[in-house]
Design an enzyme around this catalytic site. Structure first.
Site, PDB file in Angstrom:
ATOM      1  N   ASP A 168     -13.677  53.065 -56.154  1.00  0.00           N
ATOM      2  CA  ASP A 168     -12.603  53.190 -57.252  1.00  0.00           C
ATOM      3  C   ASP A 168     -12.963  54.189 -58.408  1.00  0.00           C
ATOM      4  O   ASP A 168     -12.238  54.118 -59.340  1.00  0.00           O
ATOM      5  CB  ASP A 168     -12.287  51.976 -57.859  1.00  0.00           C
ATOM      6  CG  ASP A 168     -11.238  51.323 -57.298  1.00  0.00           C
ATOM      7  OD1 ASP A 168     -10.737  50.224 -57.391  1.00  0.00           O
ATOM      8  OD2 ASP A 168     -10.495  51.889 -56.370  1.00  0.00           O
ATOM      9  N   ASP A 175     -14.728  52.398 -64.794  1.00  0.00           N
ATOM     10  CA  ASP A 175     -14.251  51.055 -64.591  1.00  0.00           C
ATOM     11  C   ASP A 175     -15.257  50.353 -63.695  1.00  0.00           C
ATOM     12  O   ASP A 175     -14.967  49.805 -62.503  1.00  0.00           O
ATOM     13  CB  ASP A 175     -12.912  50.967 -63.614  1.00  0.00           C
ATOM     14  CG  ASP A 175     -12.474  49.664 -63.495  1.00  0.00           C
ATOM     15  OD1 ASP A 175     -11.482  49.579 -62.622  1.00  0.00           O
ATOM     16  OD2 ASP A 175     -12.596  48.768 -64.385  1.00  0.00           O
TER      17      ASP A 175
END
Ligand SMILES: Cc1n[nH]c(N)c1-c1cccs1
Length: 323
Positions: free
Chosen positions: A163, A142
């Protein structure tokens, strides 16, 4: 389970160690707040992940905790460190390094597009960070400007990718749920084609190509404006344009690296190593600056940028601080 502080609904163990302050942003899994470690007044970022948004079953939750243990061991100057971890019945609280420059997304938006030299400095750090993640068997999946954070408001600054943990932890639960059940009817490829095989390292190289395009051009290569192709069609056909108004001032070498990352066939797409070898990356001054901000105490690991892992790796001059 942990006692909960009545006022804040935060685990008491957390509030005894940290003082939570204002919201500083939101991540893919939930909101991020500024907090202060009581004993040291050190500033940290606390990400709250609401479990109801990410259904998981007992074993998956325990697996998530094991994942957190693995991720706490991740150690690279361009990866956000997980400093602490708490949970209640409702939520996870992940204490992360604070980056006072905020998100790359906002920086690019404010500057319209980054100077090529700054984009190169940031991109080099991203390449080294993703190379390290991949060496630890972690695929980010991502990568986007919202997940790249800046250490300060200065153009020349350290960047850190964030993340990479939650997505891996949270995405694993659907596979864990499948593997927790009786596999009577489960096809063999589900065992062999574990999610990570589906998400080969090449997906991160594509995303890095999109990230580089956005940093240099100030707009995304695949978008909805001014085309009747869906974003999905643009991506699967590798259809994007270097708008002259934005790209005429940018070097052919930079454009060439973008082109070699935005290749639809993952087998033909540049790998991280190949991107590090690309002519646009052969810039001693940029690398000297990068190593100074990555290892301010001059403590660069002897074996290039990626600290030694279990596998012995040939020395790669790309990872050595320039001579
Ligand atoms: C994590 C983290 N550490 N330092 C900042 N600014 C963050 C944020 C992530 C997402 C929004 S803010």
């Amino acid at each position: 389970d942990l006692m909960v502080d009545e006022q804040s609904n935060l685990p008491r163990e957390f509030t005894e160690k940290y003082w939570i302050s204002r919201k500083i942003g939101s991540g893919v899994c939930g909101e991020v707040k500024l907090a202060f470690e009581r004993d040291t007044c050190k500033k940290v970022a606390v990400k709250t992940i609401n479990k109801k948004d990410f259904p998981s079953i007992g074993t998956a939750t325990r697996n998530a905790e094991r994942e957190i243990e693995i991720l706490k061991k991740i150690d690279h100057p361009c990866l956000i460190k997980t400093e602490d971890f708490f949970q209640t019945d409702e939520s996870y609280y992940i204490v992360l390094e604070l980056m006072e420059g905020g998100e790359l997304f906002d920086r690019v938006k404010a500057k319209k597009q980054l100077d090529e030299s700054i984009a190169k400095l940031y991109f080099y750090q991203m390449l080294l960070a993703v190379k390290y993640l991949h060496s630890q068997g972690i695929i980010h999946r991502d990568l986007k400007p919202e997940n790249v954070l800046l250490a300060s408001d200065n153009d020349i600054c350290l960047i850190k990718i964030t993340d990479f943990n939650q997505s891996k932890i949270l995405e694993e639960t659907s596979l864990m749920r499948t593997l927790c059940g009786t596999p009577t009817y489960l096809a063999p490829e589900v065992f062999t084609d574990a999610v990570t095989v589906g998400y080969g390292r090449a997906v991160d190289c594509w995303s890095l190509g999109v990230l580089l395009f956005v940093c240099l051009g100030g707009y995304p290569p695949f978008h909805t404006e001014g085309t009747d192709m869906s974003v999905r069609e643009q991506i699967t056909q590798g259809c994007y344009r270097f708008l002259p108004s934005k790209w005429d001032c940018i070097s052919e070498q930079a454009k060439n690296l973008v082109k070699k990352l935005l290749v639809v066939d993952p087998k033909k797409r540049l790998t991280i190593e190949e991107a590090l070898q690309h002519p646009w990356m052969q810039d001693k001054q940029m690398k000297t600056t990068a190593f100074k901000i990555m290892y301010p105490g001059g403590q660069a690991p002897s074996e290039g940028d990626t600290p030694s892992t279990s596998r012995k790796r040939p020395l790669d001059d790309q990872e050595q601080p320039p001579g």
